[in-house]
Scaffold this active site. Sequence first.
Site, PDB file in Angstrom:
ATOM      1  N   HIS A   1     -23.959 -30.054-115.368  1.00  0.00           N
ATOM      2  CA  HIS A   1     -24.252 -30.345-114.051  1.00  0.00           C
ATOM      3  C   HIS A   1     -23.087 -29.860-113.067  1.00  0.00           C
ATOM      4  O   HIS A   1     -21.861 -30.014-113.334  1.00  0.00           O
ATOM      5  CB  HIS A   1     -24.360 -31.929-113.647  1.00  0.00           C
ATOM      6  CG  HIS A   1     -24.707 -32.235-112.405  1.00  0.00           C
ATOM      7  ND1 HIS A   1     -24.978 -31.492-111.532  1.00  0.00           N
ATOM      8  CD2 HIS A   1     -24.975 -33.764-111.857  1.00  0.00           C
ATOM      9  CE1 HIS A   1     -25.276 -32.117-110.220  1.00  0.00           C
ATOM     10  NE2 HIS A   1     -25.351 -33.386-110.690  1.00  0.00           N
TER      11      HIS A   1
ATOM     12  N   CYS B   1     -24.406 -33.726-104.946  1.00  0.00           N
ATOM     13  CA  CYS B   1     -25.112 -32.821-105.726  1.00  0.00           C
ATOM     14  C   CYS B   1     -26.334 -31.841-105.094  1.00  0.00           C
ATOM     15  O   CYS B   1     -26.515 -30.993-105.954  1.00  0.00           O
ATOM     16  CB  CYS B   1     -25.648 -33.701-106.921  1.00  0.00           C
ATOM     17  SG  CYS B   1     -24.567 -34.740-107.520  1.00  0.00           S
TER      18      CYS B   1
ATOM     19  N   HIS C   1     -34.005 -31.797-111.142  1.00  0.00           N
ATOM     20  CA  HIS C   1     -32.451 -32.175-111.040  1.00  0.00           C
ATOM     21  C   HIS C   1     -31.995 -32.675-112.294  1.00  0.00           C
ATOM     22  O   HIS C   1     -30.979 -32.181-112.736  1.00  0.00           O
ATOM     23  CB  HIS C   1     -32.441 -33.370-110.201  1.00  0.00           C
ATOM     24  CG  HIS C   1     -30.829 -33.914-109.679  1.00  0.00           C
ATOM     25  ND1 HIS C   1     -30.049 -32.924-109.090  1.00  0.00           N
ATOM     26  CD2 HIS C   1     -30.034 -35.032-109.920  1.00  0.00           C
ATOM     27  CE1 HIS C   1     -28.824 -33.322-108.825  1.00  0.00           C
ATOM     28  NE2 HIS C   1     -29.018 -34.728-109.378  1.00  0.00           N
TER      29      HIS C   1
ATOM     30  N   SER D   1     -20.860  35.468 -84.407  1.00  0.00           N
ATOM     31  CA  SER D   1     -21.979  36.322 -84.165  1.00  0.00           C
ATOM     32  C   SER D   1     -23.221  35.495 -83.940  1.00  0.00           C
ATOM     33  O   SER D   1     -23.322  34.394 -83.258  1.00  0.00           O
ATOM     34  CB  SER D   1     -22.232  37.281 -85.152  1.00  0.00           C
ATOM     35  OG  SER D   1     -23.090  38.260 -84.768  1.00  0.00           O
TER      36      SER D   1
END
Length: 803
Positions: free
Chosen positions: A444, A268, A404, A717
Site C-alpha cells: 500500500h 490514502c 482499493h 553576387s
Amino acid sequence: MQNTFATAWSKLLKVEGIGINDNFFDLGGNSLLALKFIAELRQEHNLDLPVVKMYQHPDILSLTKFLSNDSSEKDNFKMIEERFSYNVKGKVESVEDGIAVIGMSGRFPGAKNVDELWQNLLDGKETVSFFKKEELDASIPAEDKNDSSYVAVRGVIEDADKFDAAFFNMNPRLAEVTDPQQRIFLEVAWEAIENAGYSPDKYDGLIGVFAGMGNNTYYPNNVFHNKEAINRVGTFQTMTANEKDYIATRVAFEFNTKGPGLSIHTACSTSLTAVTLACESLLNKECDMGLAGGIAITVPINSGHIYNEGGMFSKDGHTRTFDADANGTVFSDGVGVVMLKRYKDAVKDGDEIYAVIRGAALNNDGNDKASFTAPSVEGQAAVVAMAQAKAGINPETISYIETHGTATPLGDPIEIEALTQAFRSKTDKKQFCAVGSIKSNIGHLTPAAGVVGLIKTCLALKHKILPASLNYKKANPAIDFANSPFFVNAEKREWKNTDGNPLRAGVSSFGVGGTNAHVVVEEAPQKIESGIARKRHLFVLSAKTKELLEVQTQNLKSFLEKNPQTNLADAAYTLQTGRKYFNHCRIIVGGDVADINLTIQQSNPKKTSSRELTSGNPEIIFMFPGQGSQYVNMGKNLYDDEIVFKDAVDTCCKILQPHLGIDLKTILYPKDSEKEKAEKQLKETMYTQPSLFTIGYALSKLWMSWGIQPKGFIGHSIGEFVGAHLAGVFSLEDALMLVANRGRMMQELPHGSMLSVRMTADELEKEIDKSCSIAAINGPSLCVVAGPTDKIEKLQKDLEVRK
C-alpha cells in the site's frame, strides 16, 4: 430485538445503559468484538448478519431496521444514485469529451520506472522487501526488532536517499534538509513531463500541478536535531522544504508552470483525488495539461511494523486482497505521476495516449459509519455511481476494477458490497467484471496508491492484458462473489472486448477520514500513424554535464534496442521539441535503428558530433554564395525528402517559367539521359543565377521551418538577391523577375574569363590589357580581373612566368 442487541453489547463491551443510537465502535467495539457479536446472533438467535452490515449499521436502531427489512435504507441509496445519475455537471457524452493520459512516470518497490513495473506485473512478482534483523535501520529500537509481533517487511524504492540537486539548481544545503518526498517527486514529475513529450519552457499553454505526499518522517528523524543544518538555510526555508503544503508549489516554481498548483491531502486517496481535480481543472479550461500524482517515503527506510490482530498491518508481510487468509496490508514507499490533457487537444497535438479518463468523482462518507477511520459502503457506492454517471456509460460495459483492496478482513467485503450496490442499480448480471489490486504486488503506497493503480490500469488497457492479482486462493467468506458482478482476476489473461464496446475499467481509492475517489477509464481509440517521414533523421540529445550526455546517449541506444519498431521520425521530433536544452549537446544522424546504434557504438564523426555551449543565444547569419557554386542535382536529396524544401523549389520554378521559357527543374534535377545536357545548360548564366537563387531560397525556408531563425543575411553576387528578398527588400516574384532578367542580360554579353590575382589594385592596373578590367577587389592584395578569354589566359601565363 433491540433489547437482545443491547444486552449482548453490554456483555461484550462491558458498558451499561446502552441506547439505541449509540455507536458500537464508539463504545469501544472493534472488528474482533463485532465478529463475536455476529457469531452469537447466529448461534443463539438464528440471525444471519453479514459483517459488512455491522459496519453499515453500527447502532442498534439502524441495525434492527435492516434486519426487519425496513425499506428506508434502499430508498436512501436509490436517492443517492439518482442524484449522481442525472444532470451531472461535466458529464462526458463520448470519449472525445474525456481526459487523455499522455504521460506517466514513477518509482515503485522493485521497479525503477513504469516499464519495469509493468514487467513485474506481467511476471506476477511480489516486490516488497523482507529484511533480516541485521538489515533493519540502526535507529529502530531493539525492543521492536526483538518483538515477536514485529514484521520486518516493507516495499522500498531504490535511491530514495539520493537527489540530483544540481539539475534543479537547488542549493545542496537546502536539499540536505528537504523531505525526500519533495525531492523525489520533483525528479519523477520531470520524467512524467518528458514521457509525455514536452518541456515546460517550450509549452505555450498552462500546466497545472496537483500533488500530495505522506506524513513527514524525515524531519523528526533526520533534521530536527541537526540545528547546524537548519541554521545554514534558515528555519523558514527548512519549514517549506518539509511541510506537505509545498509539494505542488515547489514543482510549479522549479518548472515555471503557471496553471493551478494544489497540494492535496486526503490520506490514502490523495493521488487519485489529485487526478480527479486535475480532470476538473482541464474540463474547466483552468489549465491545458495537468500533472497529478502522489508520493510516500517513510524514514527510516529499512523498517517494518508491529502486527496487531484486527488492525490494518499484515501479519506475515503479504497482502492477500479478497483472500480468506487476508490479515492486513504492507505499507510501502513509492511515487507515481501522470500527465493529463483534454482528449481532443491530445489528438490534435499528436500525443501518445495511454488511456482516456471518461469520468472522475469525489465524495466523503460523513459520519454514517462505524468510526472516523472505518470505510462506508454507502460512501464508496455513491462515488462509484457518480463516476459512472459522469462517464455516461452503463456499468455492464466495465470489465475490470482496480480496487482499493487493502486486504483487511472487513475492508475487502465492504468494498465489494459497495461496488455491487453501485453496479446493481443498472445491471443484474453476475461475475462479468474482474477485480484486482496492485497492492498484492507492491503493498500500500498510501498517498501514491491511487495514481499507481491508475498507471497499472492504463498500461493494462494499452497492452490489452490483465495482470494477476496475487496471493489469492480462496475468497474471503464474508464476500459473496457468486451473486455479485465480480470475480477475482487471479491469473494473467488477455483482455478482450466481448460486447462491441471499448475496454473499460474503474479505479478506486479510499482515504482514512472518508474521502473517496473513483475514475472510469477507457482504452484509447486506435492511434493514427504519423505521415510520410524523411529517410534520415536527426536525433538531438542534451544534458547538463558531459557525463550525463553519455548516459543520455546510452539510454537512447538501449531504448531503440528494446523498441525496434519505434517510429524514428516521432522519436527525433520529440527529442528536438519535447526536451529542455542544456549546455552539453549531441546530434546523431541515422536512417534506421541499426544505423543509429552503430553510429553510437563507433562514435562515427561523420554521423555524430558533440559540443558544449559556452555562450547563450549566439546570433545566426545566413550567407549565400555567388556564381560558380552550382552543380546538377544540388539539393536533390532534400527535394526528395523535405516537403518544405520541395515546395519552395516548385514555387520558384513556377514563377520563373514565363521568364525562362522552361521548367528549371529539368536542369536542376534532370533524367539520367538528360544529365549531360543539363550540365551544359547550368553553365549558362541565364540558368545559373535563377538556379542558385532557388536553392538558396529553398534552403533558407527549410532551416527556418526547423526553428533556425537568422538575425541577418549576407550574400555574394546572386546571393545578395536571396538575402535581400528574405530581408523584405522585395517580393519573391520581383526578386525572381530581376534574377531571370539579370542572368539573361549577362548571357547576351560576349564570353570571357576571370582570374584571381594576389596583387594590389594599383599594381595590377599596370599589368592588364585595356580590354580587361578589375572586376573585384577582395582584399588589399587580392583582386579579380575579367576580360576576353585569350587576354586573361595571356595575363595568367605572364604572371606565372614572372613568379
